[in-house]
Design a protein around this motif. Sequence first.
Motif, PDB file in Angstrom:
ATOM      1  N   GLU B 107       0.850  -1.186   0.000  1.00 42.67           N
ATOM      2  CA  GLU B 107       0.000   0.000   0.000  1.00 42.67           C
ATOM      3  C   GLU B 107       0.886   1.237   0.000  1.00 42.67           C
ATOM      4  N   ALA B 109       0.737   4.667   0.935  1.00 41.58           N
ATOM      5  CA  ALA B 109      -0.219   5.416   1.761  1.00 41.58           C
ATOM      6  C   ALA B 109      -0.596   6.733   1.091  1.00 41.58           C
ATOM      7  N   GLY B 110      -1.877   7.037   1.119  1.00 37.98           N
ATOM      8  CA  GLY B 110      -2.362   8.286   0.546  1.00 37.98           C
ATOM      9  C   GLY B 110      -2.551   8.237  -0.959  1.00 37.98           C
ATOM     10  N   THR B 111      -2.448   7.044  -1.550  1.00 41.86           N
ATOM     11  CA  THR B 111      -2.695   6.897  -2.986  1.00 41.86           C
ATOM     12  C   THR B 111      -3.664   5.728  -3.205  1.00 41.86           C
ATOM     13  N   GLU B 134       6.658  12.732  -0.591  1.00 41.51           N
ATOM     14  CA  GLU B 134       7.242  11.484  -0.108  1.00 41.51           C
ATOM     15  C   GLU B 134       6.099  10.564   0.311  1.00 41.51           C
ATOM     16  N   TYR B 135       6.083   9.373  -0.241  1.00 41.50           N
ATOM     17  CA  TYR B 135       4.995   8.442   0.051  1.00 41.50           C
ATOM     18  C   TYR B 135       5.524   7.191   0.730  1.00 41.50           C
ATOM     19  N   LEU B 136       4.895   6.851   1.815  1.00 40.11           N
ATOM     20  CA  LEU B 136       5.289   5.672   2.583  1.00 40.11           C
ATOM     21  C   LEU B 136       4.615   4.431   1.991  1.00 40.11           C
ATOM     22  N   VAL B 138       3.549   0.743   2.997  1.00 33.60           N
ATOM     23  CA  VAL B 138       3.432  -0.114   4.174  1.00 33.60           C
ATOM     24  C   VAL B 138       2.879  -1.479   3.782  1.00 33.60           C
ATOM     25  N   CYS B 139       3.260  -2.457   4.563  1.00 26.69           N
ATOM     26  CA  CYS B 139       2.662  -3.782   4.428  1.00 26.69           C
ATOM     27  C   CYS B 139       1.367  -3.727   5.216  1.00 26.69           C
ATOM     28  N   SER B 151       8.423  -1.629   5.528  1.00 25.22           N
ATOM     29  CA  SER B 151       8.019  -0.433   4.783  1.00 25.22           C
ATOM     30  C   SER B 151       9.064  -0.076   3.735  1.00 25.22           C
TER      31      SER B 151
END
Lengths: 549, 158, 49
Positions: B107, B109-111, B134-136, B138-139, B151
Motif C-alpha cells: 500500500e 499510503a495516501g494513494t 514522499e509516500y510511505l 506499508v505492508c 516499509s
Amino acid sequence: MKSVNTIVDRRDGKLVMAHFYVAFIALAIGGLAGLLQTLVRSGKFELPSWTGYYQILTIHGVVLGLVLTTFFIMGFQLALVSKTSGTLTAKQRKTGWIGFWTMTVGTVMAAVMILMNEASVLYTFYAPLQAHALFYIGLTLVVVGSWIDGAALIMAYASWRKANPGKPSPLLTFMAMVNTLMWIVATIGVAATVLFQLLPWSLGLVERVDVLVSRTLFWYFGHPLVYFWLLPAYMAWYAIVPKIIGGKIFSDSLARMSFILFLLFSIPVGFHHQLTEPGIDPAWKFLQVVLTFLVVIPSLMTAFSLFATFEMYGRSKGATGLFGWLKKLPWGDARFVVPFIGMLAFIPAGAGGLVNASHQLNQVVHNTIWVTGHFHLTLATSVVLTFFGISYWLVPHLTGRVLTKAMNKLAIIQGVVWAIGMTFMSGAMHAAGLLGAPRRSSFSTYGGSEQAMEWIPYQVAQAVGGSILFLGIILMLYIFINLAFFAPKGEEEFPVGEVSDAAEKTPMVFENWKLWIGITVLLILFAYTIPFIDMIENAPIGSKGYKFF
Amino acid sequence: MHIHKFEKIWLIFGITTLLVFLTVVGVSAFYMGNQPPSCLATINPEKVDTTAPFDEPGLKKVEGKEWDYELIFVASAFAYNPGQVEVPKGAKVKVIATTKDVIHGFEVAGTNINMMLEPGYISEFVTTFDKAGEYLIVCNEYCGVGHHMMSSKIEVVE
Amino acid sequence: MAQPEIGKKTNTKVEDQSSLKGTLASVFLLGFFLIITWVGVYFLFLDRF
C-alpha cells in the motif's frame, strides 16, 4: 397466535445458559486483549516480553469474532426455537449438548495453541503462515459443533412443521432456520480449506498449499459469517423490539422476505474481500460486487420496517408532527435503548460497507484501519449491543430472575458508555484509515515517516475509545453475573412480537426450503464456478508453510 | 404481498442509488480502465530473485509501452526491495510486485496503489504519479512478528 | 405466530400514508447519509493517483 411457551423450559434454559457462559467468558478475555491492542498502538504502552501484539490480536479476533458470536448465536437461536416452537425433545436437547461440548472442546484446543504462540496467525489464518495442526482441528470442532447445534434446531423445526401441517412456522423459528441454513452452506467453504488443505499441510502430509484457493474458500465463508452475526440482531429488531416497546411487527411477510434475500445473496459475494488481489479476473470480481449490492436491499427494507414500527407505535400513543413519535419510545427501558443504539450504529456501518464493496473504491480503504473501524460498528456495536440488549431479559428469563430497576439503569449506562467509546475508537479508525494507516499492525513510526506521524494522534484517540469500551465490558460482565446468579427471583418476560393487524397472511412459499436452497446453490455456482476453475487450472506452484511468529 | 406506498418509494430510491453507484464504478472500471489490481500472471515464489523482471528491482524506463516506467518491487518478510526509490513527477508507471514467502500487502499510503501480494502471483497497477512528495509504502496484511516494521518509500520528485 | 390476525387483514388504509411520513423522512435522511459517504470516498479516489 400465542407463543407456545410462556417460559422457556428450565432444561432448555440450562443448555442456552451453557452457551452464554462461554460467550461472556470470551467477552472478558477478548475485551482485555482489545484494550491492550489499543494501548500498544497509542505508542505509550509496551507489552511484557512473554507475549506479543500479534498473539494478543489473534486472541482478540478468535475469541470475539468466532467464539463469542457462535456461542451466543447458537444459544439465542435455541432459546427462540424452544420458546416459539415448543420445548425441545430429549433427543433434540441432547443433540444441543453434544454440539455445545464439541464447540467448547474445539475452543479450548485452539486457545491453548494460541497461548503457546503456536498459532499467532490471526482469526483469518491465511496460508502460508502455518499454525499448529491442533489449532486447525480446534477450529474444525467449533464449526462441527455448530453444525450439531444447528441439527438440533432443524429437528425442532421439523417437529413443529409435522405437528402443524400447512401453517407457516413461528416467525422467530423461521428466522433462526434461515440463519442456520445459511451458516451450514457457508461453513462448507471454511471446512473444505481447513480439512483438505491446511490440516494435511500442517501435519506434514502434503508439502505445499494453494494460497489463492484457500483464501477464496475462506472468503466464501467469511462474508456470510458477518451475516450470521447480523441476522440474530435483525431477529431481535424485527420480532422482539416491537414487543418491548409495546408496538407491533410491521409485516411478518416482509420480514421473512428480507431473511430469504439474505440467504440468497450473502454467500456468492466473497470476492469483495479479495478485490485487490491477483489471480482473479476483474470481471468476476465486478459480478460479485453487483451481487453484494443486492444484499443491501433487505437491509434497506429492514430500516423502513423498524422506523415504521416505531412511528406506528408513537402515533398510536398520540404523537404528532414529523418526528413526534420518537419521544414516545421507551427511553428508560434498557431492553429497547441498548439495541436501538445498535440500530443507529448500523447507519454509518452500512455506509462504510458500501464503500468497501465498491470495486476499485476498495483500493482507498483496503486493509487500512478504516476496515477495522467498519466492523467495530457492524459487529462490535450493532450486533454486540443487540446481544447485550437480548441478554438483559433472556438471562434472567432463563435463570428465573428479574432485571431490577437498578440493573436496568446500569444497562442503559452501559449502552451509552459503549456508544461514546466506539465513537472515539471507530471514528478515529475510519479517519486514520482514509489517511492510509494499516490495520493489524503494532505501533510503528515506520522510520519516522511524516505520514505515519499523522496517524499517531488518531491512534491515541483509539486508545481513549478502547479504554472507555473496556469500562463498558466490565459493566456488561457485572450485569451478566448479577442476572445469572444474584438478581432477585421472579419471572422476566420473553418478549415475542405480534404482527400488526393490518398485515396480511404469510405466504407458505417462504417455507419452501428446496426452492430457496436451490436458488442459493445456483447463485453460488454462478458466481464461483468459472473463477474457481481458472484458479485451479492456472495455479502456480503451491507454498510451503512459514512460522514467522 | 402488500408493500406500503412509502416503502415502495424508499426501495425505488434506494435501489436506484445502488444502480447509480454500480454504474459509476462499472463504467470507470470497464471503459476507463480503473479496474482494481487483478493481474493473472504467476511466478515460482522460490525463484523470484532469478526471474525477470524481479531480478532487478527498482525503477526502469521502458519504451513502446503504454507506460513510461516500470517500478519493480520484491517483498519478503519483513522488507521491500528497493527500500527507497525516486520517481519523476508526472511519470506514468506500472508498479509490478510479488512476494517471496507469505502474503504481504503493498500500500502506498495516501494513494490508490493498494494491492495484495500473494506467493505465486504477480500484482500490477498502472498509475500516473502526478503529485510530488514522499509516500510511505506499508505492508497492510499481517505477515509475522515484524509486520509493522515492513516499509519502503517512494519520492515523487519534480 | 400470525394466525389469528389473518381474518382481520382488510383494515382501513385511510391513515396509512400520512401516518408513516416520519418513517419516510427518516429513511431518506439515512439514504442521503449513504450517498454523501460514498461520494466523499469516490472523490478521494478520483483525487489520488
